[in-house]
Scaffold this motif. Structure first.
Motif, PDB file in Angstrom:
ATOM      1  N   VAL B 180      12.466   8.591   5.049  1.00 19.82           N
ATOM      2  CA  VAL B 180      11.217   9.493   5.489  1.00 19.82           C
ATOM      3  C   VAL B 180      10.197   8.934   6.619  1.00 19.82           C
ATOM      4  CG1 VAL B 180       9.099  10.179   4.097  1.00 19.82           C
ATOM      5  CG2 VAL B 180      11.208  10.298   2.988  1.00 19.82           C
ATOM      6  N   ALA B 181      10.180   7.467   6.478  1.00 21.76           N
ATOM      7  CA  ALA B 181       9.498   7.114   7.557  1.00 21.76           C
ATOM      8  C   ALA B 181      10.065   7.199   8.989  1.00 21.76           C
ATOM      9  CB  ALA B 181       9.325   5.531   7.379  1.00 21.76           C
ATOM     10  N   ARG B 182      11.326   6.804   9.015  1.00 24.16           N
ATOM     11  CA  ARG B 182      11.992   7.100  10.281  1.00 24.16           C
ATOM     12  C   ARG B 182      11.617   8.441  10.791  1.00 24.16           C
ATOM     13  NH1 ARG B 182      14.460   3.264   7.942  1.00 24.16           N
ATOM     14  NH2 ARG B 182      15.198   1.314   8.865  1.00 24.16           N
ATOM     15  N   SER B 183      12.030   9.443  10.077  1.00 21.48           N
ATOM     16  CA  SER B 183      11.972  10.892  10.366  1.00 21.48           C
ATOM     17  C   SER B 183      10.401  11.128  10.694  1.00 21.48           C
ATOM     18  CB  SER B 183      12.268  11.928   9.380  1.00 21.48           C
ATOM     19  OG  SER B 183      13.586  11.481   8.966  1.00 21.48           O
ATOM     20  N   ASN B 184       9.645  10.617   9.943  1.00 21.47           N
ATOM     21  CA  ASN B 184       8.324  11.218  10.107  1.00 21.47           C
ATOM     22  C   ASN B 184       7.527  10.416  11.550  1.00 21.47           C
ATOM     23  OD1 ASN B 184       6.515  12.756   8.491  1.00 21.47           O
ATOM     24  ND2 ASN B 184       7.239  11.648   6.851  1.00 21.47           N
ATOM     25  N   THR B 190       6.101  13.012  18.280  1.00 22.66           N
ATOM     26  CA  THR B 190       6.509  14.330  18.900  1.00 22.66           C
ATOM     27  C   THR B 190       5.476  15.278  19.002  1.00 22.66           C
ATOM     28  OG1 THR B 190       8.691  13.933  18.468  1.00 22.66           O
ATOM     29  CG2 THR B 190       8.144  16.112  19.483  1.00 22.66           C
ATOM     30  N   LEU B 191       4.666  15.375  17.958  1.00 19.06           N
ATOM     31  CA  LEU B 191       3.619  16.273  17.638  1.00 19.06           C
ATOM     32  C   LEU B 191       2.272  15.639  18.182  1.00 19.06           C
ATOM     33  CD1 LEU B 191       4.333  17.918  14.503  1.00 19.06           C
ATOM     34  CD2 LEU B 191       4.839  18.893  16.865  1.00 19.06           C
ATOM     35  N   GLY B 192       2.300  14.520  18.889  1.00 16.19           N
ATOM     36  CA  GLY B 192       1.075  13.925  19.493  1.00 16.19           C
ATOM     37  C   GLY B 192       0.080  12.940  18.590  1.00 16.19           C
ATOM     38  N   ALA B 193       0.776  12.933  17.288  1.00 19.07           N
ATOM     39  CA  ALA B 193      -0.239  11.986  16.466  1.00 19.07           C
ATOM     40  C   ALA B 193      -0.085  10.650  16.724  1.00 19.07           C
ATOM     41  CB  ALA B 193       0.239  12.207  14.680  1.00 19.07           C
ATOM     42  N   ARG B 194      -0.858   9.861  16.275  1.00 22.79           N
ATOM     43  CA  ARG B 194      -0.897   8.288  16.528  1.00 22.79           C
ATOM     44  C   ARG B 194      -0.388   7.640  14.979  1.00 22.79           C
ATOM     45  NH1 ARG B 194      -6.535   4.950  17.608  1.00 22.79           N
ATOM     46  NH2 ARG B 194      -5.410   2.786  17.676  1.00 22.79           N
ATOM     47  N   VAL B 195       0.687   7.140  15.247  1.00 24.38           N
ATOM     48  CA  VAL B 195       1.450   6.594  13.925  1.00 24.38           C
ATOM     49  C   VAL B 195       1.227   5.196  13.877  1.00 24.38           C
ATOM     50  CG1 VAL B 195       3.318   6.560  12.467  1.00 24.38           C
ATOM     51  CG2 VAL B 195       3.127   8.469  14.186  1.00 24.38           C
ATOM     52  N   ARG B 196       0.962   4.839  12.624  1.00 20.61           N
ATOM     53  CA  ARG B 196       0.925   3.433  12.375  1.00 20.61           C
ATOM     54  C   ARG B 196       1.557   2.996  11.108  1.00 20.61           C
ATOM     55  NH1 ARG B 196      -5.847   2.828  11.659  1.00 20.61           N
ATOM     56  NH2 ARG B 196      -6.289   2.884  14.029  1.00 20.61           N
ATOM     57  N   ILE B 197       2.264   1.851  10.986  1.00 24.30           N
ATOM     58  CA  ILE B 197       2.927   1.662   9.630  1.00 24.30           C
ATOM     59  C   ILE B 197       2.415   0.432   9.198  1.00 24.30           C
ATOM     60  CG2 ILE B 197       5.142   3.063  10.549  1.00 24.30           C
ATOM     61  CD1 ILE B 197       6.502   0.497  11.142  1.00 24.30           C
ATOM     62  N   GLU B 209       8.042  -2.577  16.238  1.00 22.75           N
ATOM     63  CA  GLU B 209       7.248  -2.244  17.083  1.00 22.75           C
ATOM     64  C   GLU B 209       7.659  -1.175  18.194  1.00 22.75           C
ATOM     65  OE1 GLU B 209       8.383  -4.934  16.377  1.00 22.75           O
ATOM     66  OE2 GLU B 209       9.406  -5.843  18.473  1.00 22.75           O
ATOM     67  N   ARG B 210       8.892  -1.094  18.392  1.00 18.89           N
ATOM     68  CA  ARG B 210       9.582  -0.290  19.331  1.00 18.89           C
ATOM     69  C   ARG B 210      10.018   0.988  18.785  1.00 18.89           C
ATOM     70  NH1 ARG B 210      13.481  -4.674  21.706  1.00 18.89           N
ATOM     71  NH2 ARG B 210      14.379  -2.995  23.084  1.00 18.89           N
ATOM     72  N   PHE B 211       9.477   1.383  17.493  1.00 16.21           N
ATOM     73  CA  PHE B 211       9.692   2.817  17.048  1.00 16.21           C
ATOM     74  C   PHE B 211       8.794   3.815  17.428  1.00 16.21           C
ATOM     75  CE2 PHE B 211      12.546   2.322  13.318  1.00 16.21           C
ATOM     76  CZ  PHE B 211      13.477   1.259  13.822  1.00 16.21           C
ATOM     77  N   GLY B 212       7.567   3.484  18.083  1.00 19.10           N
ATOM     78  CA  GLY B 212       6.788   4.380  18.434  1.00 19.10           C
ATOM     79  C   GLY B 212       5.625   4.458  17.283  1.00 19.10           C
ATOM     80  N   ALA B 213       5.457   3.152  16.787  1.00 25.00           N
ATOM     81  CA  ALA B 213       4.292   3.242  15.690  1.00 25.00           C
ATOM     82  C   ALA B 213       3.638   1.582  16.071  1.00 25.00           C
ATOM     83  CB  ALA B 213       5.072   3.325  14.360  1.00 25.00           C
TER      84      ALA B 213
END
Lengths: 450, 319
Positions: B180-184, B190-197, B209-213
């Motif tokens: 779920v996390a990987r897909s999200n 892609t939709l322009g959100a800023r993602v944090r994990i 850190e290289r996942f785009g989050a």
């Protein structure tokens, strides 16, 4: 040696000045500032109010004055590896008796190990130690908590909550975590909380049934040995895990030249790795076991004299960060057995400094090196504010006569257990006075009154 | 829906399978979300059933136990008029690659139109898709992908917030094992959100850190000013000392309680893909909070799956 001048005593009424004491005519040794010079120290309200050469001769008006007679004033020692028997084995040692022994040895802060019964692996038990220490101990007591539940090396403990409760670091006692994956997770998880992972490094399979160092002496004595490789392999593994996880790692007590090499390489990379050595491994070797003397049976085992010399060189070069007593009280019944069946461990709090001063007198180590490894270095590794003599610092201070000769009689030890490898040994140098937060918790009564 | 729209949509979603959200463009995603929006509205009407998938056969092939995803797909397919066959393959026996392919070939011979697959091994669904002729929808493969979950989460956010672009989304919990996390992370980026994990290091994948989050091990900091807080499930077998020491400690540092929630924006959404462990990763009262959209996620799940099936149906050979 404590001389209050008459004028000082007269003027020291019930007023505030009573809590001000000047220690004059001392040799100030403070490794934190690389200081070794004549001077004095002013203690007020449990803190160091002033320090420096200007206090060598002249104390301010209206204060108690102690003439140090040229003896050494140094920060109180911090001993990062002390086993007690509380809770569970109070017949060996309690926090109270350990703290008495510490005070007599010039140790103002002890870090007790979680290897008790029950094992200190829960928040409530950290709290228990802290409350017992507050009520009974005369020196500062911190506790390491277990890194795995029950010290079994299988499941990690609540490192976050334990640290929050006051656990100063995490240990697996006198056993190594054999499961590499568990150790990886401990380092990785601990990193999130800035936890220090202090690990005993001895491969349990390779050292199984090992009673002393593997080698000629063990072979001649007919004892099964624990090879140096058991330590080196575990240490090398751990360093790889540190590289992988970034966790803060401390090798509790290394004992051989090859381990020192591993540490040196790790530090040069650089990795967040530090290490300690026990006073026993700096001053004794496997030959001291002689005719199966069980007081010399310990973990890691005493090694060859070359290894001992390498350990001393490691302290001098700074690759070995700290010296610990590895104080480990064992009762007589557990020691008075055939070597193979006797328990491991030696008491060492009261002899820590005197034994270390042997290396000063033999010109193997400088005074600053010795004190650095027992004051500011452990303070930095453990995150303590003590271990230094500076204006404003808590007055954990000791007064040491470097040259006084004496012979250790184990029956006079304050520790509840008497298993000292230095029994009947000639010592040079002893602690005259120990102050914790400005209060004198130990004062040498003099040879005639003991 | 008119045939003109159908033509446009085939262009907008020119795929035979939905295996991953990786590579999906903004237009494609928005096309699916628009379609799902309509499906959601339609599903609230009394006459729900449509005939987009009439005379089509869909097989739900689940190698891993699932209640909500399977029933969600089944309901979506039935609302579109498809014939649905549910196949639950035993989870106890270890499925070897050959067995999987054999199963696929057998099913393929029955000439279904769409197969929805969940498998415990990452990459298994893709392997299966290579071997069969019909459309394949990934309903979760190991810790790799769960595309319809990411789409339904995006739809839930979009409907509640009016947009996804520019929002800060905090995904917290067992990132390491989470498809779920990987897909999200991919889809929201892609939709322009800023993602944090946020997770303890033991539950973060290597090179996270290289996942785009943005990666946090401190959940309080991760939630600072977040618009959306998305919690992940922590599996029971990972709680007792292997990855985290205890549920107590986990809840203390990584469970969503009111104290941590207060760090997020006052109107932050609370999400969870389910099933929840109340008191482990989320406090019971937070799960039932007025800002919790956890039940909306379930509703949007059906809508998104309808949209996906509809979009794929357009690429199927004409009946």
């Amino acid at each position: 040696m404590t001389t209050q001048t008459k004028s000082a005593r007269r003027s020291a009424g019930p007023a505030k000045s009573a809590s001000v004491t000047a220690f004059i005519n001392a040799r100030i040794i403070d490794p934190a500032s690389d200081c070794d010079e004549p001077g004095g120290l002013l203690i007020k309200d449990g803190r160091i109010a002033d320090i420096g050469p200007h206090l060598r001769r002249n104390a301010p008006e209206n204060v108690n004055v102690v003439d140090c007679k040229g003896n050494v004033l140094a920060p109180g020692l911090i001993d990062a590896q002390v086993f007690t028997g509380e809770p569970g084995f109070e017949h060996r040692e309690t926090l109270k008796t350990a703290s008495n022994a510490a005070a007599a040895g010039g140790v103002t802060t002890i870090v007790v190990m979680p290897e008790t019964n029950p094992v200190i692996d829960q928040v409530a038990l950290v709290d228990f130690i802290q409350r017992r220490a507050r009520d009974n101990a005369i020196v500062n007591v911190h506790t390491m908590a277990a890194m795995t539940k029950g010290l079994k090396g299988e499941e990690m403990t609540e490192i976050g909550l334990l640290k929050r409760a006051g656990a100063i670091a995490f240990s697996n006692g006198k056993s190594s975590v054999a499961n590499t994956r568990v150790m990886r997770n401990v380092l990785l998880y601990g990193k999130d909380f800035g936890a220090l992972i202090a690990h005993h490094t001895e491969d349990p399979y390779l050292s199984q049934n090992g009673m002393m160092n593997s080698g000629e002496v063990a072979a001649r004595l007919g004892l099964s040995g624990s090879p140096k490789a058991a330590e080196i392999i575990m240490l090398e593994r751990d360093v790889r895990l540190v590289e992988m996880t970034g966790g803060r790692y401390h090798a509790a007590t290394i004992s051989c030249a090859e381990s020192l090499e591993v540490i040196r390489t790790a530090k040069s990379r650089p990795l967040p790795v530090t290490c300690g050595v026990s006073i026993n491994h700096l001053t004794l070797n496997e030959n001291d076991i002689g005719p199966y003397r069980t007081f010399f049976k310990m973990r890691p085992p005493l090694r060859s004299d070359d290894d001992r010399a390498a350990m001393v060189a490691g302290v001098a070069s700074g690759d070995i960060d700290i010296i610990v007593s590895s104080h480990d009280p064992q009762d007589a019944d557990d020691k008075r057995r055939p070597f193979a069946e006797a328990t491991d461990g030696a008491v060492g709090l009261e002899t820590l400094l005197s034994a270390a001063l042997r290396l000063y007198h033999s010109e193997e180590l400088s005074l600053l090196d010795i004190f650095r490894a027992m004051t500011i270095n452990p303070a930095r590794i453990l995150g303590l504010h003590s271990g230094r003599l500076a204006k404003g610092a808590v007055a954990d201070v000791i007064l040491v006569d470097l040259g006084q000769p004496w012979v250790l009689n184990k029956d006079e030890l304050r520790s509840r257990s008497k298993n000292s490898p230095f029994d009947e040994s000639k010592m040079r140098g002893r602690v005259l006075r120990t102050l914790v937060a400005g209060n004198t918790v130990y004062q040498y009564p003099g040879p005639e009154r003991r | 829906m008119t045939s003109a729209v159908a033509k446009v949509s085939a262009l907008h979603f020119p795929h035979r399978h939905l295996l991953t959200v990786e590579g999906l463009g903004v237009t494609e995603i928005n096309f699916l979300l628009d379609l799902a929006d309509k499906a959601a509205d339609a599903s609230r009407q009394p006459g729900k059933k449509r005939d987009v998938l009439r005379s089509r056969t869909l097989i739900n092939l689940f190698f891993e136990a699932s209640t909500r995803t399977q029933s969600s797909f089944e309901m979506a397919a039935k609302r579109l008029g498809a014939d649905v066959l549910n196949m639950n393959v035993s989870t106890s026996s270890v499925q070897k690659g050959e067995t999987l392919i054999d199963t696929a070939m057998t099913l393929n011979a029955m000439r279904p139109d769409i197969i929805v697959v969940r498998h415990h091994a990452a990459g298994a669904v893709e392997l299966l898709a290579q071997k069969i002729d019909c459309s394949v929808v990934n309903a979760g493969d190991g810790a790799h992908q769960h595309p319809t979950q990411a789409l339904l989460d995006a739809l839930t956010i979009r409907r509640a917030k009016g947009r996804v672009d520019g929002l800060t989304v905090a995904i917290c919990g067992d990132i390491l094992h989470s498809r779920v996390a990987r897909s999200n992370i991919i889809l929201l980026n892609t939709l322009g959100a800023r993602v944090r994990i946020a997770a303890p290091s033991t539950l973060l994948p290597a090179a996270a850190e290289r996942f785009g989050a943005e990666v946090y091990t401190d959940m309080w900091k991760c939630l600072d000013g977040a618009d959306v807080v998305m919690m992940l499930r922590l599996q029971r077998e990972r709680m007792e000392g292997s990855y985290v020491p205890s549920t107590r400690e986990y809840f203390h540092f990584f469970g969503l309680d009111h104290e941590k929630l207060a760090r997020a924006k006052p109107d932050a959404l609370i999400m969870h893909p389910g099933p929840m462990n109340r008191g482990v990763e989320i406090a019971s009262t937070v799960a039932d909070h007025s800002r919790s959209v956890i039940r909306d996620q379930v509703e949007m799940g059906v809508a998104v799956r309808m949209a996906v099936l509809e979009a794929l149906a357009r690429s199927l050979p004409k009946r």
